[in-house]
Enzyme design. Structure first.
Site, PDB file in Angstrom:
ATOM      1  N   TYR A   1       2.947   9.464 -11.488  1.00  0.00           N
ATOM      2  CA  TYR A   1       2.089   8.562 -10.654  1.00  0.00           C
ATOM      3  C   TYR A   1       1.074   7.513 -11.684  1.00  0.00           C
ATOM      4  O   TYR A   1       1.117   6.614 -11.185  1.00  0.00           O
ATOM      5  CB  TYR A   1       0.953   9.593  -9.960  1.00  0.00           C
TER       6      TYR A   1
ATOM      7  N   ASN B   1       0.836  -1.227  -0.039  1.00  0.00           N
ATOM      8  CA  ASN B   1       0.101  -0.095   0.121  1.00  0.00           C
ATOM      9  C   ASN B   1       0.889   1.262   0.057  1.00  0.00           C
ATOM     10  O   ASN B   1       0.404   2.438  -0.536  1.00  0.00           O
ATOM     11  CB  ASN B   1      -0.944  -0.007   1.347  1.00  0.00           C
TER      12      ASN B   1
END
Length: 253
Positions: free
Chosen positions: A157, A92
């Site tokens: 990203y 994560n």
């Protein structure tokens, strides 16, 4: 309390806040022994304390996972806390900056790659070494809807999250023989401490208007999806990217 993860040993990276914290709490509530990882004890300790206060089992692992040695240490310590057992890995952790193409800096790219991409590769390598080949395990990578549709100022990203989906599929193909399932979740933007700087009332209203279910997602929504993919309920699911976005990615309203 669900007990679908009873006795499993899990490591959640970047679990000091947001999606990671909620995932750690939900896994503990489902019976897992959860190793809570983040950079600083001030992030980790409150999560561990909250889980234990609720009757769950948790250990803190303060470790920078942005290197091969760091993620190896975190997974080895998780297995030690589990008495040699290691069943679930949730990748994560992320470090995110949004920049227009002319403004992208080398140091930004390197840090985002280290935390959000390279660490996933090294974590797979280490998980193979410690997961029991008969019992197998489950790996869930947190990607993003940015891997499927992108906005300006997100070249790095979006590229990293798209790469996570490729890693997920390739790892699932390779590790299935070891009974290790590898899946990803693709959340839309959800309110967290980390996303606060890119949110305002106007943007939130626009996102809600485009979402068929008529609301923003929550960390609880994402954590439930992660827990499902980590559980035996998803025992024949691997190589998948589960989009958790209220329908916004595949619709146009």
């Amino acid at each position: 309390m669900h007990q679908d993860l009873q006795g499993r040993v899990a490591l959640v990276t970047g679990a000091g806040a947001g999606i990671g914290r909620e995932t750690a709490c939900q896994m503990a509530a489902r019976g897992a022994v959860v190793c809570v990882n983040d950079l600083k004890d001030e992030f980790v300790a409150p999560v561990v304390e909250a889980i234990r206060a609720g009757g769950g089992q948790a250990f803190g692992i303060v470790q920078n996972i942005a290197s091969r040695e760091g993620i190896r240490e975190a997974i080895q310590r998780a297995a030690e806390h589990g008495g040699g057992r290691f069943d679930i890995l949730v990748n994560n952790a992320a470090w995110v900056r949004y920049q227009a193409i002319p403004d992208i800096l080398p140091e930004t790219v390197e840090r985002m790659l280290d935390v959000g991409f390279r660490s996933v590769i090294w974590s797979l390598q280490e998980a193979v070494a410690v997961m029991d080949p008969e019992r197998g395990g489950a790996i869930v990578n947190v990607a993003s809807v940015a891997a499927l549709r992108s906005a300006p100022n997100s070249v790095v990203y979006s590229g990293i999250k798209s790469g996570i989906l490729g890693i997920t599929r390739a790892a699932a193909a390779e590790l299935g023989a070891r009974r290790i399932r590898v899946n990803a979740v693709c959340p839309s933007a959800v309110p967290t401490e980390g996303t606060q700087r890119n949110r305002n009332a106007e943007r939130d209203a626009a996102r809600i208007a485009r979402t068929p279910l008529g609301r923003l997602g929550t960390v609880e929504d994402i954590a439930r999806a992660i827990c499902f993919l980590a559980s035996d309920e998803a025992g024949f699911i691997t190589a998948q990217a589960l989009t958790v976005d209220g329908g916004v990615t595949l619709t146009n309203i």
